[in-house]
Design a protein around this motif. Structure first.
Motif, PDB file in Angstrom:
ATOM      1  N   GLY A 166      34.541  35.465  36.538  1.00 26.38           N
ATOM      2  CA  GLY A 166      34.836  36.450  35.523  1.00 26.38           C
ATOM      3  C   GLY A 166      35.934  37.405  35.942  1.00 26.38           C
ATOM      4  N   TYR A 167      36.139  37.563  37.235  1.00 23.78           N
ATOM      5  CA  TYR A 167      37.140  38.462  37.775  1.00 23.78           C
ATOM      6  C   TYR A 167      38.534  37.849  37.741  1.00 23.78           C
ATOM      7  N   LEU A 186      43.092  38.892  40.535  1.00 22.38           N
ATOM      8  CA  LEU A 186      42.280  39.553  39.528  1.00 22.38           C
ATOM      9  C   LEU A 186      42.940  39.482  38.162  1.00 22.38           C
ATOM     10  N   LYS A 187      42.121  39.429  37.128  1.00 20.23           N
ATOM     11  CA  LYS A 187      42.626  39.427  35.762  1.00 20.23           C
ATOM     12  C   LYS A 187      43.249  40.773  35.438  1.00 20.23           C
ATOM     13  N   PHE A 196      38.655  46.990  41.599  1.00 21.15           N
ATOM     14  CA  PHE A 196      39.632  46.817  42.672  1.00 21.15           C
ATOM     15  C   PHE A 196      39.378  47.825  43.783  1.00 21.15           C
ATOM     16  N   LEU A 197      39.140  49.077  43.413  1.00 21.40           N
ATOM     17  CA  LEU A 197      38.873  50.114  44.409  1.00 21.40           C
ATOM     18  C   LEU A 197      37.575  49.834  45.163  1.00 21.40           C
ATOM     19  N   ARG A 224      47.253  42.393  40.739  1.00 18.10           N
ATOM     20  CA  ARG A 224      46.327  42.771  41.805  1.00 18.10           C
ATOM     21  C   ARG A 224      45.686  41.521  42.400  1.00 18.10           C
ATOM     22  N   ALA A 225      45.646  41.478  43.703  1.00 19.99           N
ATOM     23  CA  ALA A 225      45.082  40.317  44.386  1.00 19.99           C
ATOM     24  C   ALA A 225      44.451  40.758  45.700  1.00 19.99           C
ATOM     25  N   LEU A 226      43.477  39.977  46.158  1.00 22.18           N
ATOM     26  CA  LEU A 226      42.781  40.235  47.417  1.00 22.18           C
ATOM     27  C   LEU A 226      42.875  38.983  48.277  1.00 22.18           C
TER      28      LEU A 226
END
Length: 462
Positions: A166-167, A186-187, A196-197, A224-226
């Motif tokens: 879902g993310y 991330l979407k 994200f935080l 945004r990406a991890l």
């Protein structure tokens, strides 16, 4: 005779001026098209503008002629001159351009009200500023910040997809040093960037063998990406559900299942007690447990995590968060008790029962109604000391492992949070003798249908 022109536009502004006012002060060049100037040109004359009569005339070497002009010529305007008509023409042209611009703005204002436009811009700006402020405040974090172009390079333009949630999506990547990583893209962000935080803020505080390592992140406007360490065996869920035909060749032995259960409990114990601040995960489930090459489990996905002081046992939370089927009753309805670290214990117990049963805890496809809710079905067998009826039990050791995991899990899913053990107690129970374990009261609540709760709608306050 006067010439009739059909086009007029500024060509060049003197002195480098780009604004209307500055152009009028410094002077500018205009071009226009007139008509019927061929006779003038054939006689050897040139069309021009008479500053005295304000007429276009044919200027010849001997005298001016009153023929009309048609060629494209130039008129230079200077504030010192007396070219008021040209000034009026320039102003009219400029205001016409401004009118077109105002018309475009009015069109879009018709589609989007001014309040919506201001709200959207303000909200996006505040979200970006809040995330940037957090990242600056936590600059010493031992993780690297990457640009979005770096993300595209390390994933080979997102060629190898590992999973979807879902993310957003997870892709396999490779760093410059040759190390493989898992990149979670991330979407489009929702809300105020809380997920994200949460992910960066909570997991960057951790360092434990049973917690996945965050090595980097990307925050570039809406991108945004991890970046995580790569886990070759993927998530736990693909190894435990026997009804899935694709898992036929990936079944784990009871000894391995037991070690995974203990490892997850130790990871949770670290989050609840081993950090400077207590971290509540709120989304413990097989999908969020990753396995390395040795099947060592690591807890991942901290998008719903909540950081709170260690001394606080109960937190205030608005709205439910997590995945239905694993959410503790008190997270959905406060009448069952306060939300605390015991909520993670409940999720853990439901997950371990799925590991034991090799199926979802709610399974409407079974033949008998009594087997639909697995916790009730297995509790009855434990209570009556019957055969467990589980697959893969080939030895007495396997039966003891299965029975120990079941008893501990049933304690974890007690409806009253105060009746559940802490996660530290869970570790002791798993590693202790089965003879010292007592059977828990029967859990009387079944879980709701298995659908994911949208975490973006959950707001939290302490």
């Amino acid at each position: 005779m006067e010439c009739k022109f059909s086009a007029l536009a500024p060509v060049k502004a003197y002195g480098g001026g780009i604004g209307i006012g500055e152009s009028l002060r410094n002077g500018f060049v205009l071009r226009w098209k007139a008509s019927n100037c061929r006779i003038c040109e054939d006689s050897g004359g040139n069309c021009g503008f008479d500053n005295i009569t304000y007429h276009f005339k044919c200027f010849c070497p001997d005298r001016p002629h009153a023929w009309n002009c048609s060629n494209t010529t130039r008129l230079e305007y200077s504030p010192a001159g007396n070219n008021r008509r040209v000034l009026v023409i320039g102003l009219v042209t400029s205001f016409a351009g401004i009118g077109v611009l105002v018309g475009i703005i009015c069109y879009f204002c018709g589609k989007f009200s001014s309040k919506k436009i201001i709200y959207f811009w303000k909200k996006k700006t505040l979200t970006y500023q809040s995330v940037e402020a957090f990242l600056r405040k936590n600059e010493p974090l031992a993780i690297r910040r990457y640009s979005y172009s770096d993300i595209k390079k390390m994933t080979n333009s997102f060629k190898d997809k590992l999973g979807q949630g879902g993310y957003g999506g997870v892709y396999k990547g490779k760093l410059h040093d040759g190390c493989f990583v898992a990149v979670k893209v991330l979407k489009e962000p929702k809300g105020n960037g809380e997920e994200f935080l949460n992910e960066v803020g909570s997991i960057s505080r951790t360092s434990h063998v049973n917690i996945v390592t965050l090595t980097g992140f990307c925050f570039e406007e809406s991108k945004r990406a991890l970046i995580y360490e790569f886990m070759p065996n993927g998530s736990l869920e693909k190894f435990i559900y026997k009804e899935n035909p694709s898992n036929a060749d990936h079944q784990l032995g009871w000894e391995t299942l037991y070690k995974i259960a203990v490892g997850i409990a130790r990871g949770l114990e670290y989050l609840h007690r081993g950090c400077n601040t207590r971290i509540l995960h709120f989304d413990i489930k097989p999908h969020n447990i990753l396995l390395d090459e040795n099947f060592c489990p690591k807890i991942s996905d901290f998008g719903l995590a909540k950081i709170c002081p260690r001394e606080e046992s109960v937190i205030s939370m608005l709205g439910a968060r997590g995945t239905a089927g694993y959410i503790a009753p008190e997270v959905i309805c406060r009448n069952f008790g306060g939300v605390s670290h015991k909520s993670d214990v409940y999720s853990y117990g439901m997950m371990v029962l799925e590991m034991v049963g090799g199926r979802k805890n709610i399974d409407v496809s079974v033949d008998r109604v009594s087997e639909i809710y697995f916790p009730h079905w297995i509790y009855k067998r434990i209570e009556l000391d019957e055969e467990l009826g589980l697959q893969g039990l080939v030895s007495k050791e396997d039966e003891e492992i299965a029975k120990k995991m079941i008893i501990v899990s049933l304690w974890c899913i007690q409806t009253d949070p105060s009746s559940r053990p802490s996660i530290s107690k869970v570790v002791d129970m798993l590693e202790g003798s089965i003879d010292s374990l007592q059977i828990s009261p029967k859990p009387f609540l079944s879980s709701p249908p298995r659908t994911t709760v949208d975490s973006s709608t959950a707001t939290v306050s302490l």
